[in-house]
Design a protein around this motif. Structure first.
Motif, PDB file in Angstrom:
ATOM      1  N   UNK A 210     -26.958  -7.377 -45.220  1.00 26.18           N
ATOM      2  CA  UNK A 210     -25.639  -6.847 -45.534  1.00 26.18           C
ATOM      3  C   UNK A 210     -24.741  -7.998 -45.953  1.00 26.18           C
ATOM      4  N   UNK A 211     -23.748  -7.689 -46.799  1.00 26.91           N
ATOM      5  CA  UNK A 211     -22.797  -8.725 -47.183  1.00 26.91           C
ATOM      6  C   UNK A 211     -21.616  -8.732 -46.217  1.00 26.91           C
ATOM      7  N   UNK A 212     -20.642  -9.561 -46.511  1.00 23.55           N
ATOM      8  CA  UNK A 212     -19.507  -9.700 -45.600  1.00 23.55           C
ATOM      9  C   UNK A 212     -18.670  -8.453 -45.456  1.00 23.55           C
TER      10      UNK A 212
ATOM     11  N   UNK B 132     -28.387  -8.657 -53.829  1.00 22.09           N
ATOM     12  CA  UNK B 132     -28.870  -9.921 -54.389  1.00 22.09           C
ATOM     13  C   UNK B 132     -29.783 -10.631 -53.405  1.00 22.09           C
ATOM     14  N   UNK B 133     -29.374 -10.713 -52.158  1.00 25.18           N
ATOM     15  CA  UNK B 133     -30.197 -11.380 -51.145  1.00 25.18           C
ATOM     16  C   UNK B 133     -31.484 -10.611 -50.899  1.00 25.18           C
TER      17      UNK B 133
ATOM     18  N   UNK C  45     -26.294  -0.259 -39.702  1.00 27.54           N
ATOM     19  CA  UNK C  45     -25.088  -0.994 -39.313  1.00 27.54           C
ATOM     20  C   UNK C  45     -24.168  -1.253 -40.499  1.00 27.54           C
ATOM     21  N   UNK C  46     -24.443  -0.639 -41.623  1.00 24.55           N
ATOM     22  CA  UNK C  46     -23.603  -0.807 -42.802  1.00 24.55           C
ATOM     23  C   UNK C  46     -22.247  -0.131 -42.600  1.00 24.55           C
ATOM     24  N   UNK C  47     -21.247  -0.624 -43.332  1.00 32.21           N
ATOM     25  CA  UNK C  47     -19.914  -0.034 -43.239  1.00 32.21           C
ATOM     26  C   UNK C  47     -19.923   1.411 -43.731  1.00 32.21           C
TER      27      UNK C  47
END
Length: 226
Positions: free
Chosen positions: A96-98, A105-106, A127-129
């Protein structure tokens, strides 16, 4: 493979051999369950490969977060190469990103690094927003074997309605139910069309104890109800 897939968490050779004896289809090999599973050593994977024929899905995760910057990705790429040489049949990762969205991408960088081996997107998706947006993003990624998901960050008990809706939408084939999975959840999941199940603490007395093959046998019978 016919019937349901049963994956058991293995920390070492003893766990993997017990999982095989109990009838598991594959093992997820991790270290440090206090951090919910981190990357194991190549030595552990090689030792399991020498003693147990089950496919090893190996965790690629360096810390207890779901984020990965460039340095972490570089380390994970190197680890993936070493682990594949040691006997990994596939990998488990996902980021997940910030902002709490799937870090495409990761994740795609590691998909490329482990290709052509299959991979599982792990419970970062829970756990994603925005869990629905995360699921839509993950399901379209290449070479995806399964998504380890409970449907909710708190576990399968709270996520059953989400898992049902995903399966009814046609995604039952990629769902691997896990994360607080208990025996009473299985009949409903089978009815939804879920055919892959992931267990860890349910097949051992505690994380300080090894996998109990008798408990694996009970789960084997449970998920093969049909």
């Amino acid at each position: 493979m016919t019937g349901s897939l049963l994956e058991v968490i293995a920390l070492d050779v003893r766990d993997a051999v017990a999982a095989e004896r109990g009838g598991a289809d594959r093992v997820e090999v991790v270290a440090d369950m206090a951090a919910d599973g981190l990357t194991p050593s190549p030595e552990t994977v090689a030792a399991i490969a020498a003693e147990c024929p089950l496919p090893q899905m190996v965790m690629l995760r360096l810390d207890a977060t779901f984020t990965a910057g460039p340095e972490t990705l570089d380390r994970l790429r190197r680890a993936a190469k070493e682990l594949a040489q040691a006997g990994a049949a596939g990998f488990v990762f996902g980021f997940l990103d910030g902002d709490g969205a799937v870090d495409l991408a990761a994740t795609e960088a590691l998909i490329h690094a482990v290709s052509p081996l299959p991979w599982t997107f792990h419970r970062a998706v829970d756990h994603a927003a925005d869990v629905q947006a995360a699921w839509r993003a993950v399901r379209l990624l290449p070479n995806l074997a399964t998504v380890l998901t409970s449907g909710a960050p708190t576990g399968v008990a709270d996520g059953l309605p989400v898992l049902k809706s995903r399966a009814e939408a046609g995604d039952g084939s990629i769902i691997m139910a896990g994360g607080g999975l208990k025996a009473p959840h299985v009949p409903a999941l089978l009815d939804y069309g879920v055919r892959a199940f992931h267990v860890g603490s349910a097949v051992r007395e505690s994380w300080s104890e090894p996998v109990d093959p008798r408990l694996v046998q009970r789960w084997r019978a449970l998920v093969d109800r049909d």
